[in-house]
Design an enzyme around this catalytic site. Structure first.
Site, PDB file in Angstrom:
ATOM      1  N   GLU A 118       0.988  -1.301  -0.023  1.00 10.32           N
ATOM      2  CA  GLU A 118      -0.110  -0.079   0.072  1.00 10.32           C
ATOM      3  C   GLU A 118       0.890   1.340  -0.046  1.00 10.32           C
ATOM      4  O   GLU A 118       1.702   1.382   0.734  1.00 10.32           O
ATOM      5  CB  GLU A 118      -0.883  -0.008   1.298  1.00 10.32           C
ATOM      6  CG  GLU A 118      -2.110   1.205   1.022  1.00 10.32           C
ATOM      7  CD  GLU A 118      -2.207   1.705   2.465  1.00 10.32           C
ATOM      8  OE1 GLU A 118      -2.516   2.968   2.604  1.00 10.32           O
ATOM      9  OE2 GLU A 118      -2.001   1.023   3.397  1.00 10.32           O
TER      10      GLU A 118
ATOM     11  N   GLU B 181      -4.262  -6.110   3.098  1.00  7.85           N
ATOM     12  CA  GLU B 181      -3.247  -6.829   3.415  1.00  7.85           C
ATOM     13  C   GLU B 181      -3.352  -8.402   3.066  1.00  7.85           C
ATOM     14  O   GLU B 181      -2.203  -8.911   2.670  1.00  7.85           O
ATOM     15  CB  GLU B 181      -3.057  -6.913   4.946  1.00  7.85           C
ATOM     16  CG  GLU B 181      -2.399  -5.465   5.456  1.00  7.85           C
ATOM     17  CD  GLU B 181      -3.526  -4.415   5.536  1.00  7.85           C
ATOM     18  OE1 GLU B 181      -4.644  -4.810   5.183  1.00  7.85           O
ATOM     19  OE2 GLU B 181      -3.172  -3.242   6.079  1.00  7.85           O
TER      20      GLU B 181
ATOM     21  N   PHE C 132       3.556  -0.981   8.658  1.00  8.09           N
ATOM     22  CA  PHE C 132       3.710  -1.132  10.016  1.00  8.09           C
ATOM     23  C   PHE C 132       3.853  -2.838  10.084  1.00  8.09           C
ATOM     24  O   PHE C 132       2.886  -3.568   9.789  1.00  8.09           O
ATOM     25  CB  PHE C 132       2.610  -0.768  10.831  1.00  8.09           C
ATOM     26  CG  PHE C 132       3.021   0.891  10.887  1.00  8.09           C
ATOM     27  CD1 PHE C 132       3.705   1.408  12.123  1.00  8.09           C
ATOM     28  CD2 PHE C 132       2.251   1.739  10.100  1.00  8.09           C
ATOM     29  CE1 PHE C 132       3.790   2.733  12.108  1.00  8.09           C
ATOM     30  CE2 PHE C 132       2.499   2.868  10.073  1.00  8.09           C
ATOM     31  CZ  PHE C 132       3.337   3.554  11.325  1.00  8.09           C
ATOM     32  N   ALA C 133       4.769  -3.292  11.175  1.00  8.06           N
ATOM     33  CA  ALA C 133       4.586  -4.956  11.233  1.00  8.06           C
ATOM     34  C   ALA C 133       3.404  -5.467  12.030  1.00  8.06           C
ATOM     35  O   ALA C 133       3.113  -6.291  11.669  1.00  8.06           O
ATOM     36  CB  ALA C 133       5.871  -5.232  12.064  1.00  8.06           C
ATOM     37  N   ASP C 134       2.693  -4.383  12.712  1.00  9.79           N
ATOM     38  CA  ASP C 134       1.317  -4.742  13.271  1.00  9.79           C
ATOM     39  C   ASP C 134       0.271  -4.998  12.326  1.00  9.79           C
ATOM     40  O   ASP C 134      -0.517  -5.827  12.347  1.00  9.79           O
ATOM     41  CB  ASP C 134       1.043  -3.531  14.101  1.00  9.79           C
ATOM     42  CG  ASP C 134       2.083  -2.746  14.981  1.00  9.79           C
ATOM     43  OD1 ASP C 134       1.990  -2.767  16.065  1.00  9.79           O
ATOM     44  OD2 ASP C 134       2.886  -2.184  14.190  1.00  9.79           O
ATOM     45  N   PHE C 135       0.475  -4.677  11.079  1.00 15.10           N
ATOM     46  CA  PHE C 135      -0.613  -4.733  10.106  1.00 15.10           C
ATOM     47  C   PHE C 135      -0.590  -6.130   9.494  1.00 15.10           C
ATOM     48  O   PHE C 135      -1.121  -6.596   8.837  1.00 15.10           O
ATOM     49  CB  PHE C 135      -0.453  -3.677   9.003  1.00 15.10           C
ATOM     50  CG  PHE C 135      -0.730  -2.308   9.476  1.00 15.10           C
ATOM     51  CD1 PHE C 135      -0.998  -1.992  10.778  1.00 15.10           C
ATOM     52  CD2 PHE C 135      -0.448  -1.205   8.697  1.00 15.10           C
ATOM     53  CE1 PHE C 135      -1.243  -0.636  11.000  1.00 15.10           C
ATOM     54  CE2 PHE C 135      -0.401   0.103   9.019  1.00 15.10           C
ATOM     55  CZ  PHE C 135      -0.973   0.471  10.411  1.00 15.10           C
TER      56      PHE C 135
ATOM     57  N   HIS D 154       0.755   0.227  16.498  1.00  9.46           N
ATOM     58  CA  HIS D 154       1.781   0.846  15.572  1.00  9.46           C
ATOM     59  C   HIS D 154       3.372   0.626  15.985  1.00  9.46           C
ATOM     60  O   HIS D 154       4.045   1.357  15.587  1.00  9.46           O
ATOM     61  CB  HIS D 154       1.557   2.357  15.232  1.00  9.46           C
ATOM     62  CG  HIS D 154       0.157   2.524  14.477  1.00  9.46           C
ATOM     63  ND1 HIS D 154      -0.902   2.342  15.096  1.00  9.46           N
ATOM     64  CD2 HIS D 154       0.191   2.517  12.968  1.00  9.46           C
ATOM     65  CE1 HIS D 154      -1.813   2.468  13.873  1.00  9.46           C
ATOM     66  NE2 HIS D 154      -1.170   2.718  12.994  1.00  9.46           N
TER      67      HIS D 154
END
Lengths: 320, 324
Positions: free
Chosen positions: A29, A58, A81-84, A127
């Protein structure tokens, strides 16, 4: 040698691999512009077919990476972000990690899943995470975490060339970190730890920004204690031999990890130390990791994330 | 293409062979001589056979689904059923003649329902990047339409004009839940409008109708005009999986509900058409049925004498885990 920042190093690695192999492409994205700069300028050079902007999708980003990887391409999927990446765990942890295994080695998934990880910027619970243990827990996927510009470039190039799925997590509080890299091409292998500082008294194992905190502590205490700092650089494969060799020398080990303490990376590495080097230990293995809370926003994050003074206290504790 | 007698007979033969192989596994699982799962596909053979037999090139990509464990798709793509049979009995068939599934663009099935949408998106992307006119056929059941992966994949496929044909095999049930209680519209094909792609609803019992609808969609995809969605209406004739109750929510499904579908079974429907139009003699069809019967009996015998799929030691798992 030349001076380069951590983010530029990743950018250079991507550009070189895009140049070298036309099967490499990047998908994610807003990556043509980029949120962190790792893909900056690439679209101008390589075009929109190879630097592919997607909507906020994602599972599609990860699934398209897995599908195109099994049909001859080498995608780098970016999640910002790794969180995503949690949104795409079926694709990453089950498809990318298990597809080859499920098909008895007849297929392979040469895909890189890239994202910015980590805290210390006050960005809150969704985040700031360092979701590393999920990957280390899942057989079939490799994990690279660079702590320096040199490692960032060399590991990314290796990750793209690897014939397996690799999660590449770069720390977003290190983006501007400067360092020296060779002018000529080089690779950093997965599964080869780097001893960032030699020492005889205590072994500190750390990745990402924790390497720098460990080095800070080593510097602070250098007059009294010789600390050896080991950066595994990849957690799967894990170069446990280098860690064990160090512990056999020092007799003391502390594992620092930014992920949640409970069932975390530090638990795993500490246990392997206990299993293989118990007789060499002069003190219990210590772990410094994020406390078992979500990461609070702003200034409060220091209550949860590992801190330099905690590492220093642990060193003093094992020295007795 | 104009369907000639040989094509129609091929449809008939593929559907009969699929049915008999499906029946073998149902019998084997229920009698206890086979372990594991089996998700029977009988009554739905018209979809995979109609779609895949004459519309695909060897280098196209195909995501089948779990019903019938993709047997009709494998047969339609010219893949020997030997590996399929042996796998279910946990037997090692050794070298199997003919193409491997991945040599016909069948890379496997997601263990999670709806996982196939985004993998198919990747194959569609590969097809577009390769610029060789390849297409991806991606099948899913009505049950998978509940997944968000459908939205992400169909939307992007349409935005990027990927050569993908999405095929919904609507058999009206997702495990124990009827689609009418799980989807807000009558036709899943209606979703296509939201992604700006053409769609069609076809009779999934009619193998010829399925072939024709997919043929048009494949041509469109191959010529670079992007994806389509074809919904094939059919009916699941057995339980979701062997050994679980065949219920609608919690109530047993009635034979009355299935009877009209049984009457329009895809094999019977084609047989009636072929006989009514005088295309074949009944003896020809009977011979096909007998040959299929023998093929399946031989396969069952073959698997019985194959060794259990158990390599000498566990080190082989390392080769499965990572490529060099």
């Amino acid at each position: 040698m030349k001076n380069i920042t951590y983010v530029q190093a990743i950018n250079e690695a991507l550009a070189e691999e895009l140049e070298r192999d036309e099967k490499v492409f990047i998908i994610g994205e807003s990556i043509q512009q980029g949120a962190f700069g790792v893909t900056a300028g690439l679209v101008k050079r390589f075009g929109t077919d190879r630097i592919m902007d997607t909507p906020i999708s994602e599972t599609a980003i990860a699934g398209a990476a897995v599908g195109s990887a099994m049909t001859g391409y080498r995608p780098v999927a970016d999640f910002m972000f790794a969180d995503f990446m949690y949104i795409a765990f079926d694709e990453i942890l089950s498809k990318a990690a298990k597809w080859r295994f499920m098909h008895e080695g007849t297929q392979s998934i040469p895909a890189v899943f890239m994202a910015a990880m980590g805290g210390y910027l006050g960005l809150g619970a969704e985040h700031s995470q360092a979701p590393v243990s999920y990957y280390m827990h899942t057989p079939g996927i490799k994990i690279a975490i660079p702590s320096t510009p040199y490692d960032a470039k060399g590991l990314m190039k290796t990750a793209i060339r690897d014939n397996n799925a690799v999660v590449f997590l770069y720390h977003k509080a290190l983006l501007g970190l400067a360092g020296q890299i060779p002018e000529e091409e080089y690779l950093v292998p997965l599964g080869k730890a780097d001893i960032k500082r030699q020492g005889d008294d205590v072994t500190l194992v750390a990745t990402g920004i924790q390497v720098h905190y460990a080095l800070t502590v080593a510097d602070q205490l250098k007059d009294k204690i010789n600390i050896e700092v080991i950066d595994p650089r990849s957690l799967e494969p894990l170069d446990i031999d280098t860690i064990i060799k160090s512990v056999e020398k020092t007799g003391r080990a502390i594992v620092v990890d930014e992920d949640i303490s409970r069932c975390g990376v530090a638990c795993e590495i500490a246990m392997q130390i206990v299993e293989r080097a118990f007789d060499f230990l002069d003190a219990p293995v210590q772990r410094i990791a994020a406390k078992n809370y979500p990461i609070p926003p702003g200034a409060m994050e220091r209550f949860v994330l590992p801190q330099v003074d905690q590492i220093a206290a642990a060193v003093k504790a094992v020295m007795g | 293409m104009k369907l000639e007698k040989e094509h129609l007979i091929k449809f008939y033969s593929l559907m009969v062979r699929s049915r008999k192989l499906d029946t073998l596994l149902i019998e084997a699982l229920n009698s206890g001589r086979m372990a594991g799962f089996y998700h029977a596909g009988q009554g739905e053979e018209g979809v995979g056979v109609g779609a895949c037999t004459f519309n695909m090139r060897d280098d196209d990509y195909l995501y089948p689904h779990h019903r019938g464990h993709a047997i009709s798709f494998n047969l339609a793509r010219g893949i020997s059923p030997k590996g399929w049979v042996c796998r279910h009995f946990d037997k090692n068939p050794g070298e199997v003649e003919g193409p491997r599934p991945e040599e016909r663009g069948i890379f496997g099935i997601s263990g999670t329902i709806g996982g196939g949408f985004v993998l198919s998106l990747g194959w569609g992307l590969t097809a577009k990047k390769n610029k060789k006119g390849q297409v991806t056929l991606s099948f899913f059941g009505d049950g998978a339409s509940g997944r968000g992966t459908l939205h992400e994949a169909m939307n992007l496929a349409s935005v990027w004009k990927l050569p993908i044909v999405w095929v919904c095999e609507n058999n009206q049930f997702g495990q124990f839940v009827p689609i009418k209680d799980a989807f807000a519209r009558e036709d899943i094909a209606d979703l296509a409008a939201g992604y700006n792609m053409p769609s069609a609803v076809v009779d999934g019992q009619d193998v010829i109708a399925v072939h024709e609808a997919i043929e048009a969609a494949v041509q469109r995809a191959r010529s670079g005009d992007g994806p389509s969605l074809i919904e094939c209406k059919t009916c699941r004739m057995r339980a979701h999986a062997e050994g679980v109750p065949d219920v609608n929510h919690t109530q047993m499904r009635s034979e009355e509900d299935k009877a009209p579908w049984r009457k329009r079974d895809p094999i019977i429907l084609l047989k009636e058409k072929l006989l009514a139009q005088g295309i074949v003699k009944e003896e020809e069809l009977t011979r096909i049925e007998q040959e299929a019967e023998k093929e399946v009996a031989d396969l069952d015998q073959f698997q019985a004498q194959c060794p259990v799929m158990l390599p000498k030691d566990a080190s082989i798992l390392d080769d499965f885990l990572y490529a060099k």
